[in-house]
Design a protein around this motif. Structure first.
Motif, PDB file in Angstrom:
ATOM      1  N   GLN A 129       0.858  -1.297   0.066  1.00 47.74           N
ATOM      2  CA  GLN A 129       0.006   0.067  -0.029  1.00 47.74           C
ATOM      3  C   GLN A 129       0.870   1.335   0.006  1.00 47.74           C
ATOM      4  O   GLN A 129       0.690   2.194  -0.766  1.00 47.74           O
ATOM      5  CB  GLN A 129      -1.199  -0.070   1.056  1.00 47.74           C
ATOM      6  N   ARG A 130       1.832   1.543   0.815  1.00 49.98           N
ATOM      7  CA  ARG A 130       2.562   2.608   1.057  1.00 49.98           C
ATOM      8  C   ARG A 130       3.563   2.786  -0.216  1.00 49.98           C
ATOM      9  O   ARG A 130       3.882   3.793  -0.554  1.00 49.98           O
ATOM     10  CB  ARG A 130       3.224   2.699   2.387  1.00 49.98           C
ATOM     11  N   LEU A 131       4.139   1.775  -0.524  1.00 53.13           N
ATOM     12  CA  LEU A 131       5.106   2.053  -1.721  1.00 53.13           C
ATOM     13  C   LEU A 131       4.549   2.686  -2.766  1.00 53.13           C
ATOM     14  O   LEU A 131       5.113   3.293  -3.482  1.00 53.13           O
ATOM     15  CB  LEU A 131       5.690   0.613  -2.075  1.00 53.13           C
ATOM     16  N   ALA A 132       3.423   1.784  -3.321  1.00 56.30           N
ATOM     17  CA  ALA A 132       2.583   2.553  -4.460  1.00 56.30           C
ATOM     18  C   ALA A 132       2.456   3.895  -4.303  1.00 56.30           C
ATOM     19  O   ALA A 132       2.374   4.679  -5.351  1.00 56.30           O
ATOM     20  CB  ALA A 132       1.482   1.687  -4.605  1.00 56.30           C
ATOM     21  N   ARG A 133       1.957   4.289  -3.151  1.00 58.81           N
ATOM     22  CA  ARG A 133       1.659   5.684  -2.734  1.00 58.81           C
ATOM     23  C   ARG A 133       2.806   6.724  -2.890  1.00 58.81           C
ATOM     24  O   ARG A 133       2.631   7.940  -3.407  1.00 58.81           O
ATOM     25  CB  ARG A 133       0.933   5.841  -1.437  1.00 58.81           C
ATOM     26  N   ILE A 134       3.880   6.058  -2.574  1.00 59.40           N
ATOM     27  CA  ILE A 134       5.178   7.096  -2.507  1.00 59.40           C
ATOM     28  C   ILE A 134       5.780   7.214  -3.800  1.00 59.40           C
ATOM     29  O   ILE A 134       6.070   8.101  -4.261  1.00 59.40           O
ATOM     30  CB  ILE A 134       6.163   6.347  -1.498  1.00 59.40           C
ATOM     31  N   VAL A 135       6.100   5.890  -4.551  1.00 58.09           N
ATOM     32  CA  VAL A 135       6.926   5.823  -5.705  1.00 58.09           C
ATOM     33  C   VAL A 135       6.010   5.549  -7.063  1.00 58.09           C
ATOM     34  O   VAL A 135       6.608   5.776  -8.004  1.00 58.09           O
ATOM     35  CB  VAL A 135       8.087   5.009  -5.621  1.00 58.09           C
ATOM     36  N   GLY A 136       4.751   5.601  -6.772  1.00 58.49           N
ATOM     37  CA  GLY A 136       3.767   5.082  -7.912  1.00 58.49           C
ATOM     38  C   GLY A 136       3.572   3.669  -8.151  1.00 58.49           C
ATOM     39  O   GLY A 136       4.469   2.722  -7.868  1.00 58.49           O
ATOM     40  N   VAL A 137       2.551   3.488  -8.825  1.00 59.54           N
ATOM     41  CA  VAL A 137       2.056   2.137  -8.957  1.00 59.54           C
ATOM     42  C   VAL A 137       2.984   1.157  -9.790  1.00 59.54           C
ATOM     43  O   VAL A 137       3.377  -0.011  -9.327  1.00 59.54           O
ATOM     44  CB  VAL A 137       0.669   1.855  -9.398  1.00 59.54           C
ATOM     45  N   GLY A 138       3.324   1.651 -10.932  1.00 58.01           N
ATOM     46  CA  GLY A 138       4.193   1.003 -11.777  1.00 58.01           C
ATOM     47  C   GLY A 138       5.732   0.403 -11.257  1.00 58.01           C
ATOM     48  O   GLY A 138       5.977  -0.693 -11.174  1.00 58.01           O
ATOM     49  N   LYS A 139       6.333   1.438 -10.508  1.00 61.90           N
ATOM     50  CA  LYS A 139       7.352   1.072  -9.864  1.00 61.90           C
ATOM     51  C   LYS A 139       7.326   0.232  -8.600  1.00 61.90           C
ATOM     52  O   LYS A 139       8.292  -0.733  -8.486  1.00 61.90           O
ATOM     53  CB  LYS A 139       8.362   2.265  -9.485  1.00 61.90           C
ATOM     54  N   ALA A 140       6.118   0.413  -7.880  1.00 66.86           N
ATOM     55  CA  ALA A 140       5.944  -0.407  -6.628  1.00 66.86           C
ATOM     56  C   ALA A 140       5.527  -1.968  -7.110  1.00 66.86           C
ATOM     57  O   ALA A 140       6.359  -2.742  -6.960  1.00 66.86           O
ATOM     58  CB  ALA A 140       4.871   0.016  -5.940  1.00 66.86           C
TER      59      ALA A 140
END
Length: 261
Positions: free
Chosen positions: A144-155
């Motif tokens: 949840q947090r990684l996608a919010r911080i770096v964007g969905v694709g990179k997460a």
């Protein structure tokens, strides 16, 4: 607490996860100690926190695989909840929290760093969510947090491939705010925390709440959240003194600083 230490320097608190022989890996006992330390922070006299790990090799290497290896489905879900509850407590503290990431920040280590407001790291830092290589998903908020911080694709790329990234790449993708040498890291975190602590604490807390509460709201609802928190700052002594100092070309520190009231 056995695995977590706490120090207070003025208005700044320093939390250190202290299990260096295990690279500060998170087991149930560490999480319990961490929660107890967080609950004991004197929020009336603390304006910013720094979270770091003991030693030079690791911030938090992850959750304790030895403990996780024998868990049942129900126990795995319960362990995930323990971590999520503690990390959410960090994320929703009224005061800002800075992660000073020294070395490995893998799995639960990356996840606890992401629960902090700001991440600073040493040039030896390594970030990643390696869980799929162990047959599990991230369990402490990583999906949840990684996608919010770096964007969905990179997460998705990081999580699906389980690859780790170094400090320079973490900075490039916005996972960390700045990179320092190992010797510079903690002084830099303390300097930033002191700068935060020198500003009006009521206003800083309102800013954190406005940002966090607005992230999951529509823009129309989010600006109402901001309006109410903006209004809540008025009639406080901090607001009166801050604006008076500006209008009279004085330094707020010469007036005794902000008083959190």
């Amino acid at each position: 607490m056995g695995f977590v230490t706490y120090e207070q320097e003025g208005f700044v608190g320093l939390i250190t996860i202290n299990r260096p022989k295990a690279l500060n890996a998170l087991n149930s006992e560490v999480l319990k100690d961490l929660e107890a330390v967080i609950d004991a922070v004197d929020l009336d006299n603390t304006r910013a926190l720094i979270l770091t790990g003991a030693g030079e090799k690791s911030f938090v290497a992850g959750a304790d695989i030895g403990e996780m290896s024998t868990l049942t489905k129900a126990e795995g879900e319960a362990f995930g909840k323990i971590g999520n509850d503690v990390f959410r407590k960090i994320e929703t503290l009224p005061i800002p929290v800075i992660a000073a990431v020294n070395g490995f920040a893998l799995g639960g280590g990356c996840e606890i760093a992401m629960s902090c407001d700001i991440r600073l790291c040493a040039d030896n830092a390594i970030f990643g969510q390696p869980e799929v290589g162990l047959g599990i998903t991230p369990g402490f908020g990583g999906t949840q947090r990684l996608a919010r911080i770096v964007g969905v694709g990179k997460a998705k790329e990081m999580i699906y491939t389980a690859f780790n990234i170094k400090a320079d790449e973490a900075y490039r993708i916005g996972l960390v705010n700045a990179v320092y040498t190992q010797e510079e890291l903690l002084p830099a975190a303390k300097k930033m925390a002191a700068k935060i602590a020198s500003n009006a604490p009521i206003a800083v807390r309102a800013c954190k709440k406005a940002i966090n509460d607005g992230l999951d709201a529509t823009m129309d609802d989010a600006i109402v959240i901001e309006e109410k928190l903006f209004g809540s700052c008025f009639e406080s002594e901090d607001q009166k003194n801050g604006m008076s100092a500006f209008l009279n070309k004085q330094k707020i520190k010469d007036l005794g600083g902000f008083q959190n009231k």
